[in-house]
Scaffold this active site. Structure first.
Site, short mmCIF file in Angstrom:
data_model
loop_
_atom_site.label_atom_id
_atom_site.label_comp_id
_atom_site.label_asym_id
_atom_site.label_seq_id
_atom_site.Cartn_x
_atom_site.Cartn_y
_atom_site.Cartn_z
N HIS A 72 0.72 -1.25 -0.13
CA HIS A 72 -0.06 0.03 -0.09
C HIS A 72 1.07 1.18 0.05
CE1 HIS A 72 -4.03 -1.82 1.42
NE2 HIS A 72 -3.41 -2.38 0.71
N TYR A 200 -9.02 5.36 7.37
CA TYR A 200 -9.31 5.55 9.00
C TYR A 200 -10.15 6.58 9.06
CZ TYR A 200 -4.93 3.01 9.98
OH TYR A 200 -4.05 2.01 10.21
N PRO A 292 -4.07 0.26 18.67
CA PRO A 292 -3.74 -0.29 17.49
C PRO A 292 -3.89 0.91 16.21
CG PRO A 292 -5.79 -0.98 18.10
CD PRO A 292 -5.19 -0.51 19.40
N LYS A 296 0.92 -0.15 14.98
CA LYS A 296 2.55 -0.10 15.56
C LYS A 296 2.80 -1.25 16.13
CE LYS A 296 3.86 3.47 13.46
NZ LYS A 296 4.30 3.03 11.96
N TYR A 384 3.75 6.84 9.99
CA TYR A 384 2.97 5.44 9.53
C TYR A 384 3.77 4.46 8.88
CZ TYR A 384 -0.92 2.99 8.34
OH TYR A 384 -2.03 1.75 8.17
#
Ligand code: RFL
Ligand code: PHB
Length: 389
Positions: A72, A200, A292, A296, A384
């Site tokens: 991704h 998200y 979560p 990580k 990220y």
């Protein structure tokens, strides 16, 4: 029995550490409380940082991941049903791999079978002795019999509820904790993912996340009270609530189906320091927990393993204690950065009890800023995809 490195916990961190040590001729024994099937059936993390991907590849664990995982190059965020994309590739020239922790663990077991490494399952009542001397040992029980293992070093890879951290005296160990006043209700369903990348979603009804495992296996989460009973969340109620929180286009395209796993996980940030006491090293969830939201947890376990492996290699191959002495400091520094990022994402994306309209406006404007500012997006993307080791 005697081994160079005894490892408590056969989750991803214990298995990976043993795998790496084996490759340089350092022997280890893993002691795991649960059965192999139990360990392999846990549904957990889904996103691998690129550093994790490279580490798995470099140690010969990449072939199935490269075939079955999904690269991704960005992710979607949304605020009140309107989404925007953060392009990792463009911003920081990096990416992540979507490949479940369950698969990583299965690959680690397969590699361990090939080398006939020692993993002892269903062990009970481990007690740890002489950690601060050169004659450390542990005692465990299995099928009613008591056994002893002597070791040079002990790796505590036994997760948040394990025995390793608890064996460090309270006057030595400092603990830092934030418990969030909500949990994540997660559903796994054999349906095609709603989007090619993760979403998200911040919403005044609460957070939601659309994730995936493969072309016909989706993972979705919604923020829910930890105290909720799963009876309250039949499949229809779950899908209806998810649709209300995600971007309109995604809600229109969402394919719903029967859930094959459903659970509620609490959210907390937790760090224990130091990560070393004498010859005992804490690794992964045994030393720290993150919510979560930033994906990580597993990745931090892998970076701890990296630091500890390098330290042990230096000790056995070059007779240097430099790495061992610096393990706690190096690992914790990276841990705290990921704790900060996970806390930030959690704080910006969830609905808190007593959240006022002002607080909601602040969250929405934070996301608006992220949508419009290249600099803000670069900061997000850099964290990220994973900070360097
Ligand atoms: P693990 O995976 O918890 O493995 C520890 C192992 O130690 C065993 N054990 C013992 N063995 C012997 N004696 C004892 N006394 C023992 N006590 C425990 C356990 O049976 C287990 O096999 O820790 P490790 O290896 O450090 O790996 C860390 C990751 O598993 C963890 O960070 C992530 O899974 C966290 N996490 C998630 N991370 C994400 O990035 N994304 C997610 O979506 C995500 N979902 C989750 C999660 C963790 C969860 N837990 C721990 C409740 C969902 C859940 C439910
Ligand atoms: C998952 O797919 O389980 C997942 C993905 C991203 C997260 C957390 C969980 O931030």
């Amino acid at each position: 029995m005697r081994t160079q490195v005894a490892i408590i916990g056969g989750g991803p961190s214990g298995l990976l550490l043993s795998h790496l040590l084996d490759q340089v001729g350092i022997d280890s024994v893993i002691l795991e409380k649960k059965s192999r099937n139990h360990v392999l059936s846990r549904v957990r993390a889904g996103v691998l940082e690129w550093g994790t991907v490279e580490m798995l590849r470099n140690s010969g664990l990449g072939s199935r991941m490269d075939k079955e995982g999904f690269i991704h190059k960005g992710t979607y965020l949304s605020s009140q049903n309107k989404g925007f994309r953060v392009d990792f590739q463009k911003l920081v020239k990096n990416k992540v791999m979507v490949y479940g922790q369950t698969e990583v663990t299965a690959d680690l077991y397969a590699a361990s079978d090939k080398r006939s490494r020692v993993i002892i399952h269903d062990v009970e009542n481990i007690t740890i002795h002489n950690v601060q001397t050169e004659s450390g040992y542990l005692i465990y029980h299995k099928d009613g019999t008591e056994y002893r293992i002597d070791w040079d070093f002990l790796a505590g890879c036994d997760g948040f509820h394990g025995v390793s951290r608890k064996s460090i005296p309270v006057n030595i160990l400092k603990e830092y904790e934030r418990v969030y006043p909500f949990g994540w209700l997660g559903v796994l369903s054999e349906t095609p993912p709603v989007s090619d990348e993760l979403i998200y979603a911040n919403h005044s009804r609460g957070f939601a996340l659309c994730s995936m495992r493969n072309k016909n296996l989706s993972r979705y989460y919604i923020q829910a009270p930890v105290s909720d009973s799963l009876d309250k969340w039949d499949d229809k109620t779950f899908w209806d609530e998810l649709k209300k929180r995600i971007p309109e286009e995604a809600a229109d395209n969402l394919v719903t189906g029967k859930s094959i796993e459903k659970s509620i996980a609490p959210l907390r940030s937790f760090v224990a320091n130091p990560m070393r006491w004498g010859r005992l090293f804490l690794v992964g969830d045994a030393a720290h927990i993150v919510p979560p939201t930033g994906a990580k947890g597993l990745n931090l376990a892998v970076s701890d393993v990296h630091y500890l492996f390098e330290a042990l290699k230096l000790y056995y191959l070059e007779k240097s204690v430099e790495g061992i002495n610096r393990y706690s400091e190096k690992a914790s520094e990276r841990v705290w950065k990921a704790v900060r990022f996970s806390w930030w994402m959690t704080t910006q994306l969830h609905r808190f009890p007593n959240q006022t309209k002002f607080d909601q406006q602040i969250q929405e404007s934070e996301l608006k800023y992220l949508e419009e500012s290249n600099a803000a997006q670069a900061v997000f993307a850099e964290n990220y995809v994973g900070l360097p080791y």
